[in-house]
Design a protein around this motif. Structure first.
Motif, PDB file in Angstrom:
ATOM      1  N   ALA A 287     -13.635 -14.631  -6.955  1.00 36.35           N
ATOM      2  CA  ALA A 287     -14.032 -14.680  -5.551  1.00 36.35           C
ATOM      3  C   ALA A 287     -15.453 -14.153  -5.358  1.00 36.35           C
ATOM      4  N   GLU A 288     -16.061 -14.529  -4.239  1.00 37.38           N
ATOM      5  CA  GLU A 288     -17.403 -14.068  -3.924  1.00 37.38           C
ATOM      6  C   GLU A 288     -17.468 -12.545  -3.968  1.00 37.38           C
TER       7      GLU A 288
ATOM      8  N   THR B 220     -14.799  -6.314   1.436  1.00 40.79           N
ATOM      9  CA  THR B 220     -14.392  -6.535   2.827  1.00 40.79           C
ATOM     10  C   THR B 220     -12.897  -6.309   3.014  1.00 40.79           C
ATOM     11  N   VAL B 221     -12.079  -6.869   2.129  1.00 37.99           N
ATOM     12  CA  VAL B 221     -10.628  -6.692   2.230  1.00 37.99           C
ATOM     13  C   VAL B 221     -10.251  -5.236   1.997  1.00 37.99           C
ATOM     14  N   ALA B 222     -10.977  -4.560   1.104  1.00 38.60           N
ATOM     15  CA  ALA B 222     -10.692  -3.157   0.800  1.00 38.60           C
ATOM     16  C   ALA B 222     -10.931  -2.242   1.989  1.00 38.60           C
TER      17      ALA B 222
ATOM     18  N   THR C  36     -13.025 -14.642   5.938  1.00 37.19           N
ATOM     19  CA  THR C  36     -11.867 -15.526   5.790  1.00 37.19           C
ATOM     20  C   THR C  36     -10.776 -14.855   4.966  1.00 37.19           C
ATOM     21  N   ALA C  37     -11.156 -14.237   3.848  1.00 40.67           N
ATOM     22  CA  ALA C  37     -10.183 -13.551   2.993  1.00 40.67           C
ATOM     23  C   ALA C  37      -9.480 -12.436   3.753  1.00 40.67           C
TER      24      ALA C  37
ATOM     25  N   ARG D  36      -8.124 -17.505  -4.792  1.00 41.76           N
ATOM     26  CA  ARG D  36      -7.163 -17.095  -3.773  1.00 41.76           C
ATOM     27  C   ARG D  36      -6.957 -15.587  -3.818  1.00 41.76           C
ATOM     28  N   LEU D  37      -6.228 -15.102  -2.811  1.00 43.96           N
ATOM     29  CA  LEU D  37      -5.749 -13.730  -2.828  1.00 43.96           C
ATOM     30  C   LEU D  37      -4.241 -13.767  -2.649  1.00 43.96           C
TER      31      LEU D  37
END
Length: 514
Positions: free
Chosen positions: A457-458, A464-466, A301-302, A443-444
């Protein structure tokens, strides 16, 4: 240093109406209007005027803004644009780039002497007084003079100095000290004021109180064409601003139908044109077109949020602006609902903290630095130009279901505003979270070169975003402000529910009395 504590702020419920704002005094003043029988627009205007006095580093009568109004009985929506406008006699050549670096869509180059950021050269025509008065005239029930009274009382009593006010002023003290009028209003011998063991009152805002009293008697147009306008124009010209009396006299607000769209089960009304509204809808559509669902894990999701926001921002900063299409052309937000279900979402700003860091000598108005919203690179859709409104980040929204407003929401925080609103609304629409739950959800922010990930955040969110973007893990601190400061009111069973930003010490939701 890592924060080891957690902060919770409970939602506020009421059957009679609510005001959510970034300062308790503003929320209380707006709720008092509702308690006396006033409507949502009355309360929103009063709260905004009080905010300009009790939290002068974020918004004020020297700035501009937007609002969305949604009628609780008919569902009809309407928007008001009272954003700032550049001087008709402005010369873009007066804002040369500081070096040969061309910059890019995400990182604009600086201007020589930061002329577009601070000082008299950064000031645009303020629209706040015209906008708030027009809003009251069209949808309010109280007089302009009555609406100004709480702000006048706060100006005469003086700015309340506690640890948070002392912090906000101290952060900008070196810049404030360069302007003698602003220094006299806010500083102690050129230094930030110190908070005592108990809350105390700082020196009264005598000049501003006098201006507000004059406007209460003479009317709002006096700010643009009367005695007040003459004082303002003289101070601006003496300070080196390109603004003149004609710029003030020519200023007009713009009423327009809302820019509308849909996200899941919500119909959404936003500001059309040069606001955060079009980009919010762009990013929201990217989420709708993607694989996001209630079963999507937090890390994925992020990544979907970050991708949608980043792609929408690239489109925003390369295609939107006064020269792009023939469309008409640090911050405070107020969300209000009255007992009829009518909602107002109002955002007002000086842009940067303390705007241009200039207070006018004869009126004490802290002025905006609206020139900073223009792209300083020549030839761009949002390039510096005369007599134009810049591309603004403000994004007040009202969401409806079955033809009736159900959520008024907005935020302060510059480029972080629409990314926050997208995540809050997605949390409710996609994951079934309550208003209170979504306000506490980590949030991000994808509005900076590095994606900022909330440290709460988890564990696998950052990794994952990285994999797709450079990231930075940050705390949701008071300073620096890494995420925007939202507020919202919502229809709920038995009445209404409201939330203010959990980590903001002054933010509050106040209920109207029966």
């Amino acid at each position: 240093m890592m924060q080891t504590f957690s902060i919770r702020r409970p939602a506020v419920h009421s059957p009679h109406g609510l005001v959510a704002a970034q300062n308790r005094h503003a929320a209380e003043a707006g709720a008092a209007v509702l308690s006396r029988g006033g409507n949502a627009m009355d309360a929103a205007v009063v709260a905004a005027l009080v905010l300009s006095t009790v939290e002068p580093w974020l918004s004020g009568i020297g700035g501009g803004g937007f609002l969305v109004h949604a009628d609780g009985r008919t569902g009809a929506t309407e928007t008001l644009d009272f954003n700032v406008r550049s001087a008709a006699g402005l010369d873009p050549a007066d804002y040369p780039l500081a070096d040969a670096q061309a910059g890019n869509w995400f990182s604009w180059p600086s201007v020589v002497g930061d002329r577009n950021v601070s000082g008299y050269g950064a000031i645009c025509v303020p629209g706040a007084i015209a906008g708030l008065a027009a809003a009251l005239e069209r949808h309010g029930s109280i007089s302009w003079e009555e609406a100004l009274q709480p702000a006048i009382e706060h100006a005469e009593r003086g700015l309340e100095i506690d640890w948070f006010a002392a912090l906000c002023i101290a952060i900008e003290a070196p810049g404030l000290a360069r302007d003698p009028v602003l220094s006299a209003i806010l500083l102690d011998d050129g230094h930030g004021p110190k908070a005592g063991a108990d809350t105390r009152r700082f020196k009264p805002m005598t000049l501003k109180a006098g201006l507000l009293r004059r406007l209460a008697k003479a009317g709002a147009r006096d700010f643009y064409e009367g005695e007040s306008a003459a004082l303002i124009a003289a101070d601006l010209e003496a300070g080196g601003s390109p603004l003149r009396a004609g710029d003030l006299a020519a200023y007009e607000v713009v009423w327009a139908p809302a820019l509308t769209g849909r996200y899941r089960d919500f119909d959404i009304a936003a500001i059309p044109g040069l606001s955060g509204g079009p980009t919010f809808f762009d990013a929201a559509q990217r989420l709708v077109d993607g694989p996001l669902s209630r079963e999507t894990p937090p890390a994925q999701t992020a990544l979907l949020y970050a991708t949608a926001i980043r792609e929408a921002y690239e489109k925003r900063l390369t295609t939107l602006g006064h020269a792009a299409t023939p469309q008409a052309g640090c911050t405070s937000h107020v969300s209000v609902v009255d007992r009829t279900g009518t909602m107002v979402s109002l955002t007002n700003t000086l842009l940067s903290r303390f705007g241009a860091k200039v207070a006018l000598p004869r009126t004490g108005i802290i002025m905006n630095n609206g020139m900073m919203w223009f792209d300083p690179r020549p030839g761009q859709p949002n390039a510096i130009a005369a007599g134009k409104k810049p591309l603004a980040n403000m994004c007040p929204l009202v969401l409806s279901k079955a033809g009736r407003p159900v959520l008024s929401i907005g935020a302060a925080g510059g480029r972080t505003i629409f990314p926050t609103l997208l995540q809050l609304i997605s949390g409710m629409a996609d994951f079934g979270l309550s208003l209170e739950e979504v306000f506490h959800r980590p949030r991000l922010d994808a509005s900076t070169p590095r994606i900022k990930i909330d440290a709460r955040a988890e564990a696998n969110v950052a990794a994952t975003v990285a994999g797709a973007f450079p990231i930075e893990i940050v705390e949701d601190t008071l300073y620096p402000v890494n995420f925007s400061i939202p507020s919202a009111v919502m229809a709920a069973e038995g009445g209404f529910v409201g939330m203010a930003h959990p980590t903001s010490p002054w933010a509050a939701v106040v209920a109207a009395a029966a």
